[in-house]
Structures are given as C-alpha cells and as structure tokens.
Design a protein around this motif. Structure first.
Motif, mmCIF file in Angstrom:
data_model
loop_
_atom_site.group_PDB
_atom_site.id
_atom_site.type_symbol
_atom_site.label_atom_id
_atom_site.label_comp_id
_atom_site.label_asym_id
_atom_site.label_seq_id
_atom_site.Cartn_x
_atom_site.Cartn_y
_atom_site.Cartn_z
ATOM 1 N N ILE A 108 -3.084 2.953 -3.573
ATOM 2 C CA ILE A 108 -2.295 4.140 -3.238
ATOM 3 C C ILE A 108 -3.163 5.052 -2.380
ATOM 4 O O ILE A 108 -4.205 5.531 -2.834
ATOM 5 N N ILE A 109 -2.747 5.272 -1.129
ATOM 6 C CA ILE A 109 -3.439 6.239 -0.279
ATOM 7 C C ILE A 109 -2.925 7.624 -0.653
ATOM 8 O O ILE A 109 -1.724 7.893 -0.621
ATOM 9 N N THR A 110 -3.833 8.514 -1.010
ATOM 10 C CA THR A 110 -3.440 9.849 -1.430
ATOM 11 C C THR A 110 -4.506 10.845 -0.993
ATOM 12 O O THR A 110 -5.373 10.521 -0.186
ATOM 13 N N ASP A 111 -4.430 12.061 -1.507
ATOM 14 C CA ASP A 111 -5.408 13.082 -1.148
ATOM 15 C C ASP A 111 -5.590 14.026 -2.334
ATOM 16 O O ASP A 111 -4.807 14.007 -3.291
ATOM 17 N N THR A 112 -6.602 14.863 -2.236
ATOM 18 C CA THR A 112 -6.972 15.703 -3.364
ATOM 19 C C THR A 112 -5.846 16.655 -3.755
ATOM 20 O O THR A 112 -5.608 16.888 -4.949
ATOM 21 N N ASP A 113 -5.131 17.205 -2.768
ATOM 22 C CA ASP A 113 -4.065 18.145 -3.099
ATOM 23 C C ASP A 113 -2.907 17.470 -3.823
ATOM 24 O O ASP A 113 -2.084 18.135 -4.465
ATOM 25 N N VAL A 114 -2.830 16.137 -3.744
ATOM 26 C CA VAL A 114 -1.813 15.384 -4.473
ATOM 27 C C VAL A 114 -2.326 14.979 -5.854
ATOM 28 O O VAL A 114 -1.623 15.118 -6.857
ATOM 29 N N THR A 115 -3.549 14.491 -5.921
ATOM 30 C CA THR A 115 -4.093 14.031 -7.205
ATOM 31 C C THR A 115 -4.291 15.189 -8.181
ATOM 32 O O THR A 115 -4.373 14.982 -9.395
ATOM 33 N N ASP A 116 -4.363 16.427 -7.652
ATOM 34 C CA ASP A 116 -4.432 17.588 -8.543
ATOM 35 C C ASP A 116 -3.112 17.801 -9.276
ATOM 36 O O ASP A 116 -3.072 18.464 -10.324
ATOM 37 N N LEU A 117 -2.035 17.226 -8.731
ATOM 38 C CA LEU A 117 -0.702 17.425 -9.302
ATOM 39 C C LEU A 117 -0.139 16.183 -9.970
ATOM 40 O O LEU A 117 0.674 16.282 -10.891
ATOM 41 N N ILE A 118 -0.537 15.006 -9.489
ATOM 42 C CA ILE A 118 0.055 13.752 -9.954
ATOM 43 C C ILE A 118 -1.012 12.884 -10.600
ATOM 44 O O ILE A 118 -2.081 12.676 -10.024
ATOM 45 N N ASP A 119 -0.701 12.348 -11.765
ATOM 46 C CA ASP A 119 -1.594 11.430 -12.458
ATOM 47 C C ASP A 119 -1.140 9.999 -12.175
ATOM 48 O O ASP A 119 -0.069 9.577 -12.615
ATOM 49 N N PHE A 120 -1.942 9.268 -11.419
ATOM 50 C CA PHE A 120 -1.600 7.887 -11.079
ATOM 51 C C PHE A 120 -2.097 6.891 -12.117
ATOM 52 O O PHE A 120 -1.989 5.674 -11.920
ATOM 53 N N GLY A 121 -2.641 7.407 -13.198
ATOM 54 C CA GLY A 121 -3.077 6.539 -14.286
ATOM 55 C C GLY A 121 -4.212 5.615 -13.869
ATOM 56 O O GLY A 121 -5.168 6.036 -13.213
ATOM 57 N N GLN A 122 -4.087 4.339 -14.227
ATOM 58 C CA GLN A 122 -5.128 3.354 -13.950
ATOM 59 C C GLN A 122 -4.955 2.681 -12.592
ATOM 60 O O GLN A 122 -5.719 1.781 -12.242
ATOM 61 N N ARG A 123 -3.935 3.092 -11.833
ATOM 62 C CA ARG A 123 -3.702 2.469 -10.530
ATOM 63 C C ARG A 123 -4.817 2.838 -9.560
ATOM 64 O O ARG A 123 -5.333 3.953 -9.555
ATOM 65 N N VAL A 156 0.862 -1.181 0.000
ATOM 66 C CA VAL A 156 0.000 0.000 0.000
ATOM 67 C C VAL A 156 0.900 1.233 0.000
ATOM 68 O O VAL A 156 1.616 1.488 0.975
ATOM 69 N N ALA A 157 0.896 1.983 -1.087
ATOM 70 C CA ALA A 157 1.699 3.195 -1.172
ATOM 71 C C ALA A 157 0.971 4.327 -0.461
ATOM 72 O O ALA A 157 -0.260 4.395 -0.459
ATOM 73 N N VAL A 158 1.752 5.210 0.168
ATOM 74 C CA VAL A 158 1.192 6.393 0.826
ATOM 75 C C VAL A 158 1.853 7.613 0.210
ATOM 76 O O VAL A 158 3.056 7.838 0.379
ATOM 77 N N CYS A 159 1.079 8.390 -0.536
ATOM 78 C CA CYS A 159 1.591 9.568 -1.226
ATOM 79 C C CYS A 159 0.750 10.770 -0.806
ATOM 80 O O CYS A 159 -0.205 11.154 -1.487
ATOM 81 N N ILE A 160 1.090 11.314 0.366
ATOM 82 C CA ILE A 160 0.384 12.478 0.908
ATOM 83 C C ILE A 160 1.412 13.438 1.495
ATOM 84 O O ILE A 160 2.551 13.053 1.776
ATOM 85 N N HIS A 161 1.001 14.682 1.692
ATOM 86 C CA HIS A 161 1.874 15.666 2.314
ATOM 87 C C HIS A 161 1.882 15.458 3.830
ATOM 88 O O HIS A 161 0.971 14.835 4.389
#
Length: 326
Positions: free
Chosen positions: A127-142, A79-84
């Motif tokens: 991938i655990i993430t948040d809106t402020d990250v997904t606005d900047l990073i495209d995780f594609g089909q993951r 489980v990836a964690v991509c948050i600030h």
C-alpha cells in the motif's frame, strides 16, 4: 471481420471517423517516457505551487518504480494507493505500471469499513501511502510504503527507465463501483483496455500537447484515468486539484479560466455553471476552452445548453462508461 462482420466493422469505423487503431500495442507510460526525451522541460503536472516537468515526472516515477521492485513488487501484483491529491498521484500510478504492478486507488476519506473491504478483496502486496494518511488510518499488518518516511530510499534509486515487459493482457488497474446497487465491485482493466481508451479519447476529443486538463473527479472513479492520462499521453499539462478546491464554486470558476479541456460530473457542474452565470460578466475569459464534457449521471438538456452558451468555442460532449467502452 470474423467477430463483427463487415457491415458492423464499417459502422464502427464510420463512428470513429477514421482508420482503425493499429494492432501493435505499447503501454501508455512509454509515451510519457518519449515526452521526457522530446520535451523534458515542458510542464507535465501542476499541483498548487509545484510543477513537475516531463523529465521530473519520468525520473521520479522511475525512482519510485525501482524502489517498489526492490520492495518485492512483481508483474501482476496489486499495489493500493491511499494518498491525498497531489502530484504524487501521477508519480505513483506511473511507477506502479513501470514496475508491472496493478494500480488500486483508495480514497483516504472512505469509511474504514470500505477501505478494509477493498483491501481484503484485492489483497495488495503493498500500500503506497503517506504520513498524513497513516496518522488517521490503521492498515494493520499489511505492508505499506510511506512516501515521506521512505523518501531517502526513493531518492537514492535509479532514474533510468525500468526494463519491464508489460503485455497487452496484463492488468493495469482496478476501480471499485460506488456500491449503490449492492456491495462495491472491482472492475479490472488491462493495459490494452487503458491504451485503447486513452488513444481513442485523444483522437475523438482532439487532445493536443498544449492542452491543460484538470483532474476533477475523485481518483477512485474510473473517469479519473481519462483525466490523469489523457494530457500526459500527448505531452500536455495535468492540473491536480485538492478536493476542497474542486468543491469550491468560486475556485472552480477561476480554474476553468486556466484550462482548455475539462470533464465534470453534472451535479458539481450545475453549481459551477450557476456561479459563472452569477459572477462572471465577460464570458470571453473562457474562449480558450476547446472541449467541455459531463457524464456519470443523468445530464439535463438545459445544462448542456448552458455549457454551449458559456464555453462558446468548445465542443460539448456527454461521456459515459469509460470502463465499459475500454
């Protein structure tokens, strides 16, 4: 005795200055569950103006853990964690372990190529993430789990401790090297590795329930596991800082007046020490600091002498290789 030989075992015990650790194993998150019962209202995590008590931390981790299981996470899944930086770093880490998953931290500030290399290498289930990250990073089909958009799902989940049988050999986390000697490599550590590192650190550095410890390192560095889990494992307080705060000498001069234990890399520490010497007239504001350490790069002897002069009541350590030691 069979592996090391009696003489080597005696030497190892003398270094540890005490008896060997018990053979029995329990994952680190169980100690946090115990603190949530024993001292539910004590501050566990502070971030900006927000504070999570141990009851808050454990219940939020439980809710996210149940939501992750409902999303398909099974024992051993990455489980990836991509948050600030925020209190949700601690919540996410505990939730993943409670679900039986493997914690894979990714810095949202990494170049897109490096993020994709790590994702390709680990093939996370989620991938655990948040809106402020997904606005900047495209995780594609993951598959992603957005903490903001999925907040209603998390809030509706059970606060009861999940029933997962994590074993000593189950993988706990994967940290990636910096890549200075080639392509970054993922370093795998088990729950036994993690428990051993935290238990020995707690003993050697005498970490106590009334300690306040800042998370200074980037969450993608392996030393961050020491910073995150050492205070929480004993019932102390974890102080989570924004990267802008960490990189501000003025801010860190003030923050070190609030903490009792800290670890800071030598490059950053040099700047902070110089700022303290230039701006703080009365060094007694640091008398409550009991432990000061640096590591991760070459540490000049002069820097250690300055630490000893500024933090007069602190033991000064040089710490290296938390992955290798574990």
């Amino acid at each position: 005795d069979t592996v090391l030989g009696q003489s080597h075992r005696d030497w190892l015990l003398s270094v540890c200055d005490g008896p060997a650790l018990p053979v029995t194993f329990s994952p680190v998150y169980e100690s946090i569950e115990a603190h949530a019962v024993a001292r539910p209202d004590y501050p566990a995590v502070r971030y900006r103006e927000r504070t999570l008590t141990y009851k808050d931390l454990n219940e939020q981790a439980n809710q996210l853990s149940h939501a992750l299981v409902d999303a398909g996470i099974r024992t051993g899944d990455h489980v990836a964690v991509c948050i600030h930086p925020s209190e949700q770093i601690a919540v996410s880490l505990l939730a993943i372990h409670k679900a039986g998953g493997v914690y894979v931290p990714i810095n949202p500030a990494f170049p897109e190529l490096r993020i994709n290399d790590i994702l390709d290498d680990t093939a996370p289930t989620l991938i655990i993430t948040d809106t402020d990250v997904t606005d900047l990073i495209d995780f594609g089909q993951r598959q992603t789990f957005n903490l903001t958009k999925n907040r209603p799902i998390v809030d509706a989940s059970s606060v009861v401790n999940p029933e997962r049988n994590v074993t000593a050999d189950d993988v706990a986390y994967i940290y990636y090297t910096s890549g200075t000697t080639g392509r970054p490599k993922g370093v795998v550590s088990t729950h036994a590795n993690m428990a051993h590192m935290i238990n020995v650190s707690r003993k050697v550095y005498s970490i106590l329930p009334d300690d306040v410890i800042p998370a200074v390192a980037s969450f993608t560095f392996s030393i961050s596991m020491f910073e995150l889990m050492s205070p929480l494992s004993v019932g102390g307080t974890l102080l989570v800082l924004d990267r802008d705060h960490v990189l501000s000498p003025d801010a860190m001069v003030r923050t070190l007046q609030e903490v009792t234990v800290f670890h800071i890399g030598p490059s950053l520490l040099k700047v902070i020490v110089r700022q303290i010497l230039d701006s703080v007239d009365d060094l007694s504001v640091y008398d409550h600091v009991r432990h000061a350490s640096a590591g991760g790069d070459t540490i000049p002897p002069e820097l250690l002498k300055q630490l000893q002069s500024i933090f007069g009541n602190a033991e000064v350590f040089v710490i290296y290789g938390c992955s290798e030691v574990a």
